[in-house]
Design a protein around this motif. Structure first.
Motif, PDB file in Angstrom:
ATOM      1  N   ARG A  46       0.836  -1.206   0.000  1.00 34.62           N
ATOM      2  CA  ARG A  46       0.000   0.000   0.000  1.00 34.62           C
ATOM      3  C   ARG A  46       0.867   1.251   0.000  1.00 34.62           C
ATOM      4  NH1 ARG A  46      -1.703   3.765   3.404  1.00 34.62           N
ATOM      5  NH2 ARG A  46      -3.792   4.676   3.097  1.00 34.62           N
ATOM      6  N   THR A  47       1.953   1.236   0.772  1.00 33.01           N
ATOM      7  CA  THR A  47       2.862   2.379   0.808  1.00 33.01           C
ATOM      8  C   THR A  47       3.452   2.643  -0.570  1.00 33.01           C
ATOM      9  OG1 THR A  47       3.438   1.980   3.124  1.00 33.01           O
ATOM     10  CG2 THR A  47       4.993   3.275   1.821  1.00 33.01           C
ATOM     11  N   VAL A  48       3.883   1.584  -1.246  1.00 32.19           N
ATOM     12  CA  VAL A  48       4.440   1.734  -2.593  1.00 32.19           C
ATOM     13  C   VAL A  48       3.399   2.320  -3.542  1.00 32.19           C
ATOM     14  CG1 VAL A  48       5.297   0.479  -4.610  1.00 32.19           C
ATOM     15  CG2 VAL A  48       6.187  -0.063  -2.335  1.00 32.19           C
ATOM     16  N   ASP A  49       2.181   1.820  -3.478  1.00 31.26           N
ATOM     17  CA  ASP A  49       1.118   2.316  -4.355  1.00 31.26           C
ATOM     18  C   ASP A  49       0.855   3.800  -4.130  1.00 31.26           C
ATOM     19  OD1 ASP A  49       0.782  -0.161  -5.516  1.00 31.26           O
ATOM     20  OD2 ASP A  49      -0.855  -0.767  -4.181  1.00 31.26           O
ATOM     21  N   GLU A  50       0.832   4.212  -2.870  1.00 33.46           N
ATOM     22  CA  GLU A  50       0.569   5.616  -2.559  1.00 33.46           C
ATOM     23  C   GLU A  50       1.715   6.516  -3.031  1.00 33.46           C
ATOM     24  OE1 GLU A  50      -2.246   6.905  -1.317  1.00 33.46           O
ATOM     25  OE2 GLU A  50      -3.101   4.883  -1.412  1.00 33.46           O
ATOM     26  N   VAL A  66       1.147   6.777   5.304  1.00 33.44           N
ATOM     27  CA  VAL A  66       1.498   7.257   3.976  1.00 33.44           C
ATOM     28  C   VAL A  66       0.263   7.267   3.086  1.00 33.44           C
ATOM     29  CG1 VAL A  66       2.909   6.852   1.934  1.00 33.44           C
ATOM     30  CG2 VAL A  66       3.831   6.356   4.203  1.00 33.44           C
ATOM     31  N   SER A  67       0.002   8.401   2.465  1.00 24.68           N
ATOM     32  CA  SER A  67      -1.078   8.515   1.495  1.00 24.68           C
ATOM     33  C   SER A  67      -0.653   9.488   0.405  1.00 24.68           C
ATOM     34  CB  SER A  67      -2.373   8.994   2.155  1.00 24.68           C
ATOM     35  OG  SER A  67      -2.243  10.330   2.604  1.00 24.68           O
ATOM     36  N   SER A  68      -1.166   9.282  -0.781  1.00 28.18           N
ATOM     37  CA  SER A  68      -0.808  10.159  -1.896  1.00 28.18           C
ATOM     38  C   SER A  68      -1.272  11.588  -1.632  1.00 28.18           C
ATOM     39  CB  SER A  68      -1.417   9.632  -3.197  1.00 28.18           C
ATOM     40  OG  SER A  68      -2.836   9.549  -3.082  1.00 28.18           O
ATOM     41  N   GLN A  69      -2.438  11.741  -1.011  1.00 21.91           N
ATOM     42  CA  GLN A  69      -2.943  13.091  -0.711  1.00 21.91           C
ATOM     43  C   GLN A  69      -2.022  13.826   0.246  1.00 21.91           C
ATOM     44  OE1 GLN A  69      -4.634  10.284  -0.458  1.00 21.91           O
ATOM     45  NE2 GLN A  69      -6.576  10.405  -1.598  1.00 21.91           N
ATOM     46  N   LEU A  70      -1.515  13.103   1.262  1.00 22.99           N
ATOM     47  CA  LEU A  70      -0.613  13.734   2.223  1.00 22.99           C
ATOM     48  C   LEU A  70       0.685  14.163   1.551  1.00 22.99           C
ATOM     49  CD1 LEU A  70       0.250  14.532   5.086  1.00 22.99           C
ATOM     50  CD2 LEU A  70       0.970  12.157   5.459  1.00 22.99           C
ATOM     51  N   LEU A  71       1.264  13.290   0.744  1.00 24.52           N
ATOM     52  CA  LEU A  71       2.520  13.620   0.075  1.00 24.52           C
ATOM     53  C   LEU A  71       2.349  14.791  -0.879  1.00 24.52           C
ATOM     54  CD1 LEU A  71       3.850  10.007  -0.656  1.00 24.52           C
ATOM     55  CD2 LEU A  71       4.619  11.574   1.118  1.00 24.52           C
ATOM     56  N   ILE A  72       1.263  14.780  -1.635  1.00 23.36           N
ATOM     57  CA  ILE A  72       1.010  15.884  -2.567  1.00 23.36           C
ATOM     58  C   ILE A  72       0.839  17.192  -1.808  1.00 23.36           C
ATOM     59  CG2 ILE A  72      -0.641  16.809  -4.238  1.00 23.36           C
ATOM     60  CD1 ILE A  72      -1.153  13.912  -5.129  1.00 23.36           C
ATOM     61  N   ASN A  73       0.132  17.152  -0.690  1.00 22.85           N
ATOM     62  CA  ASN A  73      -0.088  18.359   0.101  1.00 22.85           C
ATOM     63  C   ASN A  73       1.212  18.877   0.703  1.00 22.85           C
ATOM     64  OD1 ASN A  73      -2.154  20.198   1.414  1.00 22.85           O
ATOM     65  ND2 ASN A  73      -1.055  19.422   3.212  1.00 22.85           N
TER      66      ASN A  73
END
Length: 284
Positions: A126-130, A169-176
Motif C-alpha cells: 500500500r505504501t508503494v502504491d501511494e 502514507v497517502s498520496s494526498q498527504l505527500l502531494i499536500n
C-alpha cells in the motif's frame, strides 16, 4: 631435491626446513587477501584513490633514498611519519566514515535490525502504491518532490533536521506536503515502517564530479543521501516533472510510474524474504 639442496649449500644455507601450511593458514591468507582487495576496491571508487597513489609515490621515493643512502631525505621521512599518520586520519576522515557505514550496512546485521512492521507485506504494498500515485500526479503538474524510503540504515540524523509527522502514507498527504508555497514543501520526506516520519529534512549533497551539470540541488541531494545510506530516494523534477530514483549513489532517471512501482516493489519483496528466513518461516 638434491638440486635444490645444492643451491642452498651454495648460498650458505645448511638446513632446509619445509614450511608447514595448514587449513587455518590458508584461511588466514584468504581473509587477509580479501580484506586488502576490498580496501583497494573501495579506495579506487572514492576521492582517496588519488591521495593513495600519492602516498605510494612517497614510499617509492623513500625506498630509493634508502638504497642510495640519501640520509637527509630518510631523516625527514622518519621524523615526520608520526605527524603523517595523524594527517592521513584527518584527510581520509570522510572516506573512513563511509567505509564504516558500508560495514554497518552489511547483510549480517540486517537480520537483527528489521522490525515487525517491515514484514507487513500488505502495508508495504500500500505504501508503494501511494508513493507511486503521488509521484505520478506531482510529475504531471511539475511539482518538485524528494522522498526517502528508509531500509536497513537508520535515517535518524537526517530526520532530526526536519519536522516530525508520524502519519500513515497517502498520496494526498505527500502531494499536500510538496505543494508550492506550503510550510513543509521545502526539503525531503522520510518514510519509515510505512509511515511518514518527518518532512522538510535536509540531505547531504553529493561530492561526485560525475554528476551531470544539468541536475539541480534536489537530484544532488538525492544522490548524496543514497551514498550515506541504503534508502530508496524518489525524486520528482520541478522543471521537467520526470521521476528518478537514487540508490547506492546511482541515479536512475526518467522512470515511468510502472518502472518506479517495479523498483520499489522488488525492494519490499527482498526485505520481506530476509525477515521470513530469520523468523524461521520458509518463503513460499
Amino acid at each position: 631435491m638434491e638440486l635444490f639442496q645444492g643451491i642452498f649449500d651454495s648460498l650458505g644455507i645448511t638446513e632446509f626446513v619445509k614450511p608447514s601450511i595448514g587449513i587455518t593458514d590458508v584461511l588466514d591468507i584468504l581473509i587477509v587477501a580479501y580484506i586488502i582487495y576490498k580496501i583497494i576496491f573501495w579506495i579506487k571508487e572514492t576521492r582517496a584513490w588519488a591521495l593513495f597513489k600519492g602516498i605510494l609515490v612517497i614510499f617509492a621515493l623513500a625506498a630509493v633514498a634508502s638504497i642510495l643512502k640519501l640520509n637527509t631525505i630518510l631523516w625527514i621521512l622518519s621524523n615526520t611519519i608520526s605527524v603523517g599518520i595523524i594527517a592521513l586520519l584527518i584527510v581520509f576522515q570522510p572516506e573512513m566514515r563511509k567505509a564504516l557505514e558500508q560495514l554497518g550496512k552489511g547483510k549480517f546485521f540486517s537480520y537483527f535490525t528489521r522490525s515487525d512492521d517491515a514484514g507487513d507485506e500488505k502495508a508495504a504494498a500500500r505504501t508503494v502504491d501511494e508513493i507511486v500515485k503521488a509521484a505520478g500526479k506531482m510529475g504531471a503538474v511539475k511539482t518538485g518532490a524528494l522522498i526517502l524510503m528508509e531500509q536497513e540504515v537508520p535515517l535518524g540524523d537526517l530526520e532530526r533536521t526536519g519536522i516530525p509527522i508520524d502519519a500513515i502514507v497517502s498520496s494526498q498527504l505527500l502531494i499536500n506536503i510538496f505543494e508550492h508555497n506550503t510550510p513543509l514543501h521545502d526539503g525531503a520526506v522520510i518514510i519509515r515502517h510505512n509511515r511518514v516520519a518527518a518532512a522538510t529534512c535536509f540531505l547531504p549533497l553529493t561530492d561526485s564530479n560525475e554528476v551531470s551539470m544539468e541536475l539541480g540541488t534536489r537530484h544532488r541531494a538525492a544522490i548524496g543521501a543514497s551514498e550515506v545510506s541504503d534508502a530508496y530516494v524518489i525524486v520528482v523534477s520541478e522543471e521537467t516533472g520526470k521521476i528518478s530514483v537514487a540508490r547506492g549513489g546511482v541515479l536512475y532517471r526518467d522512470l515511468t510510474t510502472e518502472q518506479l512501482k517495479t523498483m520499489l516493489s522488488q525492494q519490499n519483496q527482498t526485505g520481506r524474504k530476509k525477515w521470513m528466513i530469520w523468523k524461521g518461516r520458509p518463503e513460499k
